[in-house]
Design an enzyme around this catalytic site. Structure first.
Site, PDB file in Angstrom:
ATOM      1  N   HIS A  40       0.819  -1.217   0.000  1.00 41.29           N
ATOM      2  CA  HIS A  40       0.000   0.000   0.000  1.00 41.29           C
ATOM      3  C   HIS A  40       0.851   1.265   0.000  1.00 41.29           C
ATOM      4  O   HIS A  40       2.044   1.245   0.343  1.00 41.29           O
ATOM      5  CB  HIS A  40      -0.953  -0.005   1.198  1.00 41.29           C
ATOM      6  CG  HIS A  40      -0.275   0.133   2.524  1.00 41.29           C
ATOM      7  ND1 HIS A  40       0.190   1.339   2.995  1.00 41.29           N
ATOM      8  CD2 HIS A  40       0.031  -0.777   3.502  1.00 41.29           C
ATOM      9  CE1 HIS A  40       0.740   1.179   4.183  1.00 41.29           C
ATOM     10  NE2 HIS A  40       0.661  -0.102   4.514  1.00 41.29           N
ATOM     11  N   HIS A 154      -1.636  -2.682  -6.173  1.00 42.69           N
ATOM     12  CA  HIS A 154      -1.196  -2.937  -4.809  1.00 42.69           C
ATOM     13  C   HIS A 154      -2.358  -3.395  -3.947  1.00 42.69           C
ATOM     14  O   HIS A 154      -3.534  -3.141  -4.240  1.00 42.69           O
ATOM     15  CB  HIS A 154      -0.523  -1.708  -4.201  1.00 42.69           C
ATOM     16  CG  HIS A 154      -1.469  -0.658  -3.700  1.00 42.69           C
ATOM     17  ND1 HIS A 154      -2.146  -0.768  -2.489  1.00 42.69           N
ATOM     18  CD2 HIS A 154      -1.857   0.531  -4.222  1.00 42.69           C
ATOM     19  CE1 HIS A 154      -2.890   0.305  -2.299  1.00 42.69           C
ATOM     20  NE2 HIS A 154      -2.749   1.105  -3.336  1.00 42.69           N
ATOM     21  N   CYS A 155      -2.033  -4.056  -2.857  1.00 32.72           N
ATOM     22  CA  CYS A 155      -2.989  -4.372  -1.796  1.00 32.72           C
ATOM     23  C   CYS A 155      -2.356  -3.866  -0.511  1.00 32.72           C
ATOM     24  O   CYS A 155      -1.870  -2.747  -0.469  1.00 32.72           O
ATOM     25  CB  CYS A 155      -3.346  -5.857  -1.772  1.00 32.72           C
ATOM     26  SG  CYS A 155      -1.939  -6.990  -1.775  1.00 32.72           S
ATOM     27  N   ALA A 156      -2.342  -4.658   0.549  1.00 27.63           N
ATOM     28  CA  ALA A 156      -1.667  -4.227   1.771  1.00 27.63           C
ATOM     29  C   ALA A 156      -0.175  -4.553   1.692  1.00 27.63           C
ATOM     30  O   ALA A 156       0.679  -3.679   1.792  1.00 27.63           O
ATOM     31  CB  ALA A 156      -2.302  -4.894   2.991  1.00 27.63           C
TER      32      ALA A 156
END
Length: 263
Positions: A40, A154-156
């Site tokens: 992130h 993106h994610c985390a």
């Protein structure tokens, strides 16, 4: 095949890399400077943001959910960049699960994560995302084919949800599975790994046994991505039908995608 650009040192963004340089089965190569992946952007520093802005990004795809945003915060704003939030399920998510971690409840954690159950949980989650999130993945790939590059996904942690979305995109580009797995496993490098920030951290949460039980959730393991590929084969009979029937990609859309992202 190794990446062909020098990787920047970002202090507030984990697991950033250019996917450029990966080979396709027909002898082409993913363009550098067109498709990026990371964790992130909520904690990006001013210098991180300056670097990201210099990439000329058109779109940032954020696969985090509401709980992620509450925990980490929104992405920093990048001038002129479109941010598209497409929440995907998180293999390591669950309010009750994290309560057990915070409480250091080893009995219950052993029950749900011990004896290979944590790794199985991850593989099953990857399978579920492939089966159940075809609409979301279709949206991403269609956007890339139309106007959304250069793009950052993106994610985390940039490992699971972003990893699967990148993998699906690379399959559509014709990248071999072995090369996709090799790129995916780079998330295990110490400087890339996600730093968990949870409120109310307890001594039990940090205990060696708890961390050992949690390790499979924070690892990038080939078996997880292979489970996703196996699901494509089992449900659709292979990549071609998955792309056509699962994601609704026409030959014309695939040609546009490949023209944008391959050399």
């Amino acid at each position: 095949m190794t990446q062909q650009i020098q990787e920047p040192e970002l202090s507030g963004v984990r697991n950033f890399r250019d996917v450029g340089g990966l080979p396709t089965s027909d002898g082409r190569t993913v363009r550098t400077g067109r498709l990026f992946r990371s964790g992130h952007l909520a904690h990006a520093t001013e210098s991180d943001a300056e670097f990201l802005a210099s990439l000329g990004l058109h779109t940032v795809f954020d696969f985090r959910n509401v709980a992620d945003h509450a925990l980490e915060g929104p992405d920093v704003e990048l001038p002129g960049v479109r941010n598209v939030n497409i929440p995907l399920s998180d293999p390591a998510d669950g309010r009750e699960f994290w309560r057990l971690v915070r409480d250091g409840d080893l009995v219950q954690l052993r029950e749900i994560l011990g004896d290979g159950k944590a790794a199985a949980r991850m593989s099953n989650s990857y399978r579920g995302i492939i089966r159940q999130r075809t609409a979301e993945h279709s949206r991403v790939v269609h956007a890339l084919a139309e106007d959304s590059v250069p793009a950052l996904m993106h994610c985390a942690a940039g490992k699971d949800r972003a990893g699967l979305s990148i993998a699906v995109t690379l399959l559509a580009l014709g990248v071999e599975r072995e090369a996709i797995v090799t790129d995916y496993l780079e998330s295990n490098a110490p400087h890339r790994r996600y730093r968990v920030r949870r409120t109310g951290e307890s001594a039990g949460e940090r205990s060696p046994e708890v961390m050992e039980l949690l390790a499979p959730l924070f690892d990038a393991r080939a078996e997880y991505l292979v489970a996703a590929f196996d699901t494509i084969d089992e449900v659709w009979g292979g990549v071609d039908r998955y792309l056509a029937e699962g994601l609704g990609l026409t030959p014309e859309t695939l040609d546009r995608l490949r023209d944008r992202l391959l050399v």
